[in-house]
Design a protein around this motif. Structure first.
Motif, PDB file in Angstrom:
ATOM      1  N   ASN A 194     -93.632  46.877  63.830  1.00  0.00           N
ATOM      2  CA  ASN A 194     -94.717  45.994  64.261  1.00  0.00           C
ATOM      3  C   ASN A 194     -96.033  46.415  63.630  1.00  0.00           C
ATOM      4  OD1 ASN A 194     -93.159  44.370  65.806  1.00  0.00           O
ATOM      5  ND2 ASN A 194     -93.647  45.365  67.757  1.00  0.00           N
ATOM      6  N   GLU A 195     -96.260  47.723  63.653  1.00  0.00           N
ATOM      7  CA  GLU A 195     -97.492  48.227  63.059  1.00  0.00           C
ATOM      8  C   GLU A 195     -97.523  47.936  61.568  1.00  0.00           C
ATOM      9  OE1 GLU A 195    -100.251  49.962  64.596  1.00  0.00           O
ATOM     10  OE2 GLU A 195     -99.273  48.817  66.191  1.00  0.00           O
ATOM     11  N   LEU A 196     -96.387  48.138  60.946  1.00  0.00           N
ATOM     12  CA  LEU A 196     -96.300  47.855  59.510  1.00  0.00           C
ATOM     13  C   LEU A 196     -96.651  46.406  59.237  1.00  0.00           C
ATOM     14  CD1 LEU A 196     -93.061  49.700  58.315  1.00  0.00           C
ATOM     15  CD2 LEU A 196     -95.397  50.164  57.597  1.00  0.00           C
ATOM     16  N   MET A 197     -96.057  45.539  60.051  1.00  0.00           N
ATOM     17  CA  MET A 197     -96.297  44.117  59.866  1.00  0.00           C
ATOM     18  C   MET A 197     -97.776  43.801  60.052  1.00  0.00           C
ATOM     19  SD  MET A 197     -93.667  42.617  58.938  1.00  0.00           S
ATOM     20  CE  MET A 197     -93.932  40.885  59.219  1.00  0.00           C
ATOM     21  N   ARG A 198     -98.370  44.455  61.026  1.00  0.00           N
ATOM     22  CA  ARG A 198     -99.788  44.197  61.289  1.00  0.00           C
ATOM     23  C   ARG A 198    -100.613  44.554  60.056  1.00  0.00           C
ATOM     24  NH1 ARG A 198    -103.802  46.895  63.432  1.00  0.00           N
ATOM     25  NH2 ARG A 198    -102.592  48.791  63.716  1.00  0.00           N
ATOM     26  N   ARG A 199    -100.290  45.717  59.483  1.00  0.00           N
ATOM     27  CA  ARG A 199    -101.032  46.165  58.307  1.00  0.00           C
ATOM     28  C   ARG A 199    -100.751  45.292  57.095  1.00  0.00           C
ATOM     29  NH1 ARG A 199    -103.106  51.590  58.534  1.00  0.00           N
ATOM     30  NH2 ARG A 199    -103.413  51.339  56.307  1.00  0.00           N
ATOM     31  N   ALA A 200     -99.541  44.763  57.065  1.00  0.00           N
ATOM     32  CA  ALA A 200     -99.139  44.038  55.858  1.00  0.00           C
ATOM     33  C   ALA A 200     -99.307  42.538  55.993  1.00  0.00           C
ATOM     34  CB  ALA A 200     -97.690  44.356  55.533  1.00  0.00           C
ATOM     35  N   SER A 201     -99.868  42.128  57.111  1.00  0.00           N
ATOM     36  CA  SER A 201     -99.848  40.697  57.399  1.00  0.00           C
ATOM     37  C   SER A 201    -100.579  39.870  56.358  1.00  0.00           C
ATOM     38  CB  SER A 201    -100.457  40.431  58.780  1.00  0.00           C
ATOM     39  OG  SER A 201    -101.763  40.949  58.807  1.00  0.00           O
ATOM     40  N   GLU A 202    -101.634  40.443  55.743  1.00  0.00           N
ATOM     41  CA  GLU A 202    -102.407  39.627  54.795  1.00  0.00           C
ATOM     42  C   GLU A 202    -101.632  39.390  53.511  1.00  0.00           C
ATOM     43  OE1 GLU A 202    -104.337  43.024  55.044  1.00  0.00           O
ATOM     44  OE2 GLU A 202    -103.992  42.479  57.137  1.00  0.00           O
ATOM     45  N   ASN A 203    -101.034  40.438  52.998  1.00  0.00           N
ATOM     46  CA  ASN A 203    -100.498  40.285  51.651  1.00  0.00           C
ATOM     47  C   ASN A 203     -99.002  39.946  51.589  1.00  0.00           C
ATOM     48  OD1 ASN A 203     -99.896  42.703  52.652  1.00  0.00           O
ATOM     49  ND2 ASN A 203    -100.906  43.901  51.073  1.00  0.00           N
ATOM     50  N   LYS A 204     -98.388  39.751  52.751  1.00  0.00           N
ATOM     51  CA  LYS A 204     -97.026  39.211  52.743  1.00  0.00           C
ATOM     52  C   LYS A 204     -96.055  39.936  51.821  1.00  0.00           C
ATOM     53  CE  LYS A 204     -96.790  34.460  54.022  1.00  0.00           C
ATOM     54  NZ  LYS A 204     -96.328  33.197  53.531  1.00  0.00           N
ATOM     55  N   ILE A 205     -96.010  41.225  51.942  1.00  0.00           N
ATOM     56  CA  ILE A 205     -95.051  41.912  51.099  1.00  0.00           C
ATOM     57  C   ILE A 205     -93.829  42.336  51.902  1.00  0.00           C
ATOM     58  CG2 ILE A 205     -96.436  42.844  49.218  1.00  0.00           C
ATOM     59  CD1 ILE A 205     -96.998  45.234  50.976  1.00  0.00           C
ATOM     60  N   LEU A 206     -93.945  42.214  53.189  1.00  0.00           N
ATOM     61  CA  LEU A 206     -92.930  42.781  54.045  1.00  0.00           C
ATOM     62  C   LEU A 206     -92.311  41.744  54.953  1.00  0.00           C
ATOM     63  CD1 LEU A 206     -94.084  46.048  55.771  1.00  0.00           C
ATOM     64  CD2 LEU A 206     -92.027  45.653  54.462  1.00  0.00           C
ATOM     65  N   ARG A 207     -91.072  41.981  55.265  1.00  0.00           N
ATOM     66  CA  ARG A 207     -90.448  41.160  56.275  1.00  0.00           C
ATOM     67  C   ARG A 207     -89.488  42.054  57.034  1.00  0.00           C
ATOM     68  NH1 ARG A 207     -89.352  35.209  56.669  1.00  0.00           N
ATOM     69  NH2 ARG A 207     -88.185  35.228  58.590  1.00  0.00           N
ATOM     70  N   VAL A 208     -89.453  41.921  58.341  1.00  0.00           N
ATOM     71  CA  VAL A 208     -88.590  42.764  59.148  1.00  0.00           C
ATOM     72  C   VAL A 208     -87.638  41.877  59.922  1.00  0.00           C
ATOM     73  CG1 VAL A 208     -88.496  44.454  60.996  1.00  0.00           C
ATOM     74  CG2 VAL A 208     -90.390  44.494  59.393  1.00  0.00           C
ATOM     75  N   GLU A 209     -86.381  42.189  59.849  1.00  0.00           N
ATOM     76  CA  GLU A 209     -85.424  41.446  60.671  1.00  0.00           C
ATOM     77  C   GLU A 209     -84.595  42.417  61.483  1.00  0.00           C
ATOM     78  OE1 GLU A 209     -85.423  38.504  61.428  1.00  0.00           O
ATOM     79  OE2 GLU A 209     -86.705  37.675  59.854  1.00  0.00           O
ATOM     80  N   TYR A 210     -84.389  42.045  62.732  1.00  0.00           N
ATOM     81  CA  TYR A 210     -83.627  42.889  63.633  1.00  0.00           C
ATOM     82  C   TYR A 210     -82.353  42.160  64.024  1.00  0.00           C
ATOM     83  CZ  TYR A 210     -82.301  45.103  68.001  1.00  0.00           C
ATOM     84  OH  TYR A 210     -81.595  45.719  68.989  1.00  0.00           O
ATOM     85  N   LEU A 211     -81.248  42.868  63.971  1.00  0.00           N
ATOM     86  CA  LEU A 211     -79.986  42.230  64.351  1.00  0.00           C
ATOM     87  C   LEU A 211     -79.137  43.188  65.164  1.00  0.00           C
ATOM     88  CD1 LEU A 211     -78.105  39.776  64.058  1.00  0.00           C
ATOM     89  CD2 LEU A 211     -77.155  40.880  62.059  1.00  0.00           C
ATOM     90  N   ASN A 212     -78.737  42.734  66.316  1.00  0.00           N
ATOM     91  CA  ASN A 212     -77.850  43.549  67.131  1.00  0.00           C
ATOM     92  C   ASN A 212     -76.407  43.174  66.813  1.00  0.00           C
ATOM     93  OD1 ASN A 212     -76.331  44.762  69.121  1.00  0.00           O
ATOM     94  ND2 ASN A 212     -78.014  44.679  70.567  1.00  0.00           N
ATOM     95  N   CYS A 213     -75.670  44.124  66.267  1.00  0.00           N
ATOM     96  CA  CYS A 213     -74.319  43.827  65.780  1.00  0.00           C
ATOM     97  C   CYS A 213     -73.300  43.763  66.900  1.00  0.00           C
ATOM     98  CB  CYS A 213     -73.873  44.885  64.790  1.00  0.00           C
ATOM     99  SG  CYS A 213     -74.982  45.058  63.412  1.00  0.00           S
TER     100      CYS A 213
END
Length: 402
Positions: free
Chosen positions: A77-96
């Motif tokens: 979440n923190e990463l996303m917050r920091r990266a929100s402007e430049n759109k370099i990151l995407r995080v996906e969570y999956l419970n197998c």
DNA sequence: CGAGATTCATGTGAAGTATACCTTTAGGCTTAA
DNA sequence: AAGCCTAAAGGTATACTTCACATGAATCTCGTA
């Protein structure tokens, strides 16, 4: 004013909760106590992703409720917050672990594609085609990096095989300007040992262990959340201690402790008690266990229910005669039952597998024993607590139309 | 009497089948030029 | 001729079946003491 109005009106003033969400399992708190070190470590590993660099894959162990998922989510979440402007990151969570959603290679990929905004049919496509589609949709996005969190991977690998993990780790070489970072989470400490060395080395470039919380830490966590969640003075003396003691017994499962507290609160509320008392916790403990089992039983497909009902009935009978119950007995009873309900009977082979699945689910305990001259079979014992057997049977009878 | 063979009832793995669903392709029909 | 729809052909995943072999200790067999 009708009687109901009175009930509805009193809800607001009678409620013990200030903010119930805080105790729900999907809630992400502001701070995560006693996990600073781990969070820092994760952050350290993932930090280069902010610059769009591929970081090491990460593998995390720890028994349930040790804050693995929470910590990862916090960091991402923190990463996303920091990266929100430049759109370099995407995080996906999956419970197998989710049955019928992510328990085969195909379904896991399908689920991922869905999360990325695409769609694939439930069946009919060749698996490699689905891989292609996954790559395609990944390439089409703006983000350079995908952080893929696979919760409870051990479950998936047990059901499928470890090749799909290998495929996933190898996808990077097929991607031109995107990269995938895989974060695997497992409850099973021996999981990595069972993996193919190739998969192992690529998946666990970094490894971390989350130790269980001890009773003191659990109390700390509970106190913090209870303050946010309940109104002042609602929690009686000793309630927190009791909750954490319960959970500490379950190898330090914080989620369990929080559930316990929440359900205890609900029970107290329903009983119009102004405070949560210790007895509410005992009840909550039963209720949680009960609901879990009843939910499993209710959502199981018909054939599974038939088998389970057979098991229940036979064990009930066997109790009187002090006999044990074996696969063959169950199959016979099951066949009769099918005839009675006019449902097609499955083969013994299949029923054997179904019994094995119930064993996996923890509803029964099936051990293979050899009775020498008299063959070799599974001896089946029930794990469902006595006091909810009747309700289980009720669900089954209703579900099966007996 | 005891070592080794036998036996039973099912465990277990592999391969095959049925079903439900998918894509591709070819043909037929419509439409617009 | 281009575009669109439909149906057939060819393919897959999943749940289940069929076939065949594996298991492992109680019991049986038979040679030996």
């Amino acid at each position: 004013m009708s009687g109901l109005d009175k009930i509805f009106d009193s809800v607001g003033s009678r409620s013990l909760f200030k903010n119930k969400r805080v105790l729900q399992s999907n809630y992400t708190p502001e701070s995560i106590p006693h996990r600073d070190k781990q969070i820092e470590q994760i952050a350290g590993i993932l930090a280069p992703s902010l610059l769009g660099e591929k970081t090491s894959n990460l593998f995390i162990y720890g028994v349930t409720g040790t804050g693995k998922t929470l910590s990862i989510q916090h960091v991402t979440n923190e990463l996303m917050r920091r990266a929100s402007e430049n759109k370099i990151l995407r995080v996906e969570y999956l419970n197998c672990k989710l049955k019928k959603v992510a328990d085969t290679e195909y379904r896991i990929l399908a689920e991922l594609i869905k999360k990325l905004g695409g769609s694939v049919p439930a069946t009919g496509l060749p698996t490699d085609h689905v891989y292609m589609k996954f790559l395609e949709i990944l390439e089409s996005g703006d983000e350079k990096l995908l952080i893929l969190i696979l919760d409870e991977v051990d479950q998936a690998v047990k059901k499928i095989n470890d090749e799909f993990l290998y495929n996933l780790t190898r996808l990077n070489s097929e991607l031109s300007n995107k990269q995938i970072i895989i974060i695997g989470i497992s409850n099973d400490l021996r999981f990595l040992d069972s993996l193919d060395p190739r998969v192992r080395s690529s998946l666990s470039e970094e490894e971390m262990v989350f130790p269980p919380y001890n009773a003191v830490q659990l109390q700390d966590i509970l106190k913090k959340r209870a303050n946010e969640s309940f109104k002042l003075g609602v929690v009686s003396e000793g309630v927190i201690a009791k909750c954490s003691a319960y959970a500490a017994r379950e190898h330090g499962d914080a989620r369990r402790a929080l559930d316990l507290l929440r359900v205890a609160g609900e029970l107290a509320e329903r009983a119009s008690s102004p405070k949560i008392k210790i007895e509410h916790i005992d009840n909550a403990n039963d209720k949680i266990e009960r609901d879990k089992i009843l939910d499993i039983i209710e959502t199981e497909p018909k054939q599974f229910q038939l088998v389970l009902y057979s098991i229940l009935e036979l064990i009930e009978r066997a109790k009187k005669t002090k006999n044990s119950v074996f696969t063959g007995d169950i199959y016979n009873y099951y066949c009769d039952l099918c005839k009675q309900v006019k449902v097609e009977t499955l083969t013994q082979r299949r029923v054997g597998d179904i019994i094995a699945e119930f064993d996996m689910l923890g509803l029964i305990n099936a051990t293979v024993i050899s009775k020498g001259r008299y063959g070799r079979m599974r001896e089946i014992k029930l794990v469902i607590p006595e006091n909810i057997l009747d309700r289980c049977r009720g669900i089954l009878v209703e579900g099966l139309g007996l």
